[in-house]
Write a protein that holds these residues in place. Structure first.
Motif, short mmCIF file in Angstrom:
data_model
loop_
_atom_site.label_atom_id
_atom_site.label_comp_id
_atom_site.label_asym_id
_atom_site.label_seq_id
_atom_site.Cartn_x
_atom_site.Cartn_y
_atom_site.Cartn_z
N ARG A 1 0.85 -1.19 0.00
CA ARG A 1 0.00 0.00 0.00
C ARG A 1 0.89 1.24 0.00
O ARG A 1 1.73 1.40 0.87
CB ARG A 1 -0.94 0.02 1.20
CG ARG A 1 -2.02 1.09 1.10
CD ARG A 1 -3.00 1.02 2.25
NE ARG A 1 -2.43 1.57 3.47
CZ ARG A 1 -3.10 1.65 4.61
NH1 ARG A 1 -4.34 1.20 4.70
NH2 ARG A 1 -2.51 2.16 5.67
N VAL A 2 0.65 2.11 -0.93
CA VAL A 2 1.45 3.32 -1.08
C VAL A 2 0.84 4.48 -0.32
O VAL A 2 1.52 5.20 0.40
CB VAL A 2 1.59 3.69 -2.57
CG1 VAL A 2 2.33 5.00 -2.73
CG2 VAL A 2 2.28 2.57 -3.35
N ALA A 3 -0.47 4.68 -0.50
CA ALA A 3 -1.13 5.81 0.14
C ALA A 3 -2.62 5.51 0.24
O ALA A 3 -3.17 4.77 -0.58
CB ALA A 3 -0.92 7.09 -0.67
N VAL A 4 -3.25 6.09 1.25
CA VAL A 4 -4.68 5.91 1.43
C VAL A 4 -5.28 7.22 1.92
O VAL A 4 -4.61 8.00 2.60
CB VAL A 4 -4.98 4.77 2.42
CG1 VAL A 4 -4.47 5.10 3.81
CG2 VAL A 4 -6.46 4.44 2.45
N ILE A 5 -6.52 7.47 1.52
CA ILE A 5 -7.26 8.64 1.99
C ILE A 5 -8.66 8.20 2.38
O ILE A 5 -9.31 7.44 1.65
CB ILE A 5 -7.28 9.76 0.92
CG1 ILE A 5 -7.95 11.01 1.47
CG2 ILE A 5 -7.95 9.29 -0.37
CD1 ILE A 5 -7.71 12.25 0.59
N THR A 6 -9.09 8.64 3.55
CA THR A 6 -10.40 8.22 4.04
C THR A 6 -11.47 9.22 3.62
O THR A 6 -11.18 10.29 3.08
CB THR A 6 -10.39 8.11 5.56
OG1 THR A 6 -10.27 9.44 6.12
CG2 THR A 6 -9.24 7.24 6.04
N PHE B 1 4.96 11.99 -2.73
CA PHE B 1 3.66 11.63 -3.30
C PHE B 1 2.55 12.30 -2.50
O PHE B 1 2.65 12.47 -1.28
CB PHE B 1 3.44 10.12 -3.24
CG PHE B 1 4.29 9.30 -4.17
CD1 PHE B 1 5.37 9.85 -4.85
CD2 PHE B 1 4.01 7.95 -4.35
CE1 PHE B 1 6.16 9.08 -5.69
CE2 PHE B 1 4.78 7.17 -5.19
CZ PHE B 1 5.86 7.73 -5.86
N THR B 2 1.48 12.65 -3.20
CA THR B 2 0.31 13.23 -2.55
C THR B 2 -0.95 12.56 -3.08
O THR B 2 -1.16 12.53 -4.30
CB THR B 2 0.21 14.74 -2.81
OG1 THR B 2 1.40 15.38 -2.34
CG2 THR B 2 -0.99 15.33 -2.08
N TYR C 1 -6.66 10.59 -6.86
CA TYR C 1 -5.45 10.93 -7.60
C TYR C 1 -4.22 10.58 -6.78
O TYR C 1 -4.26 10.55 -5.55
CB TYR C 1 -5.43 12.43 -7.90
CG TYR C 1 -6.65 12.95 -8.61
CD1 TYR C 1 -7.70 13.52 -7.89
CD2 TYR C 1 -6.78 12.87 -9.99
CE1 TYR C 1 -8.83 13.98 -8.52
CE2 TYR C 1 -7.91 13.34 -10.63
CZ TYR C 1 -8.94 13.90 -9.89
OH TYR C 1 -10.06 14.36 -10.53
N LEU C 2 -3.13 10.35 -7.48
CA LEU C 2 -1.84 10.20 -6.82
C LEU C 2 -0.84 11.04 -7.59
O LEU C 2 -0.45 10.69 -8.71
CB LEU C 2 -1.39 8.73 -6.78
CG LEU C 2 -0.12 8.48 -5.98
CD1 LEU C 2 -0.37 8.75 -4.49
CD2 LEU C 2 0.39 7.05 -6.17
N GLN C 3 -0.47 12.17 -7.00
CA GLN C 3 0.55 13.03 -7.58
C GLN C 3 1.90 12.51 -7.12
O GLN C 3 2.16 12.45 -5.91
CB GLN C 3 0.35 14.48 -7.12
CG GLN C 3 1.46 15.43 -7.55
CD GLN C 3 1.50 15.65 -9.05
OE1 GLN C 3 0.47 15.83 -9.68
NE2 GLN C 3 2.70 15.64 -9.62
N MET C 4 2.75 12.14 -8.07
CA MET C 4 4.05 11.56 -7.75
C MET C 4 5.14 12.49 -8.28
O MET C 4 5.26 12.68 -9.48
CB MET C 4 4.18 10.17 -8.38
CG MET C 4 3.06 9.22 -7.98
SD MET C 4 3.28 7.55 -8.65
CE MET C 4 3.05 7.86 -10.40
N ASN C 5 5.89 13.06 -7.34
CA ASN C 5 7.00 13.95 -7.70
C ASN C 5 8.33 13.30 -7.35
O ASN C 5 8.38 12.35 -6.55
CB ASN C 5 6.86 15.27 -6.94
CG ASN C 5 5.60 16.03 -7.30
OD1 ASN C 5 5.12 15.98 -8.43
ND2 ASN C 5 5.06 16.75 -6.33
#
Length: 120
Positions: free
Chosen positions: A47-52, A67-68, A79-83
């Motif tokens: 799992r990279v990222a999660v938002i509730t 990442f955001t 969305y997943l913004q990857m910088n």
């Protein structure tokens, strides 16, 4: 049934950016959580990222600050913004959503996966 459609993967150089999108469609009543996972060759999916639904976010340590994750509830999209991408970010990225459909049944759906390749 809830379907997820991902887009935005590709091939980039190290240090560049990409944005992944994942839109849900179908009989949706409420989405409780949205997340991004990735699986590199020979490795387990992580799992990279999660938002509730409340907007709380959580990231794996290796992507914090780069990442955001964000969402648009109105169009059931995450969305997943990857910088500052690194070669070690190379993987197939999958989105996941969990919630309730209009029959009040729980759903947990996965996207089809999108390849992200970062060259050095």
């Amino acid at each position: 049934q809830v379907q997820l459609l991902e887009s935005g993967g590709g091939v980039v150089q190290a240090g560049e950016s990409l944005t992944l999108s994942c839109r849900a469609s179908g009989s949706i009543s409420m989405i409780v959580s949205m997340g991004w996972y990735r699986q590199a060759p020979g490795k387990q999916r992580e799992r990279v990222a999660v938002i509730t639904s409340d907007g709380d976010t959580n990231y794996i340590d290796s992507v914090k600050g780069r990442f955001t994750i964000s969402k648009d509830n109105g169009i059931h999209t995450v969305y997943l913004q990857m910088n500052s991408l690194k070669p070690e970010d190379t993987a197939v990225y999958y989105c996941n959503m969990m919630g309730y459909d209009r029959s009040r049944s729980v759903f947990a759906s996965w996207g089809q996966g999108t390849q992200v390749t970062v060259s050095s």
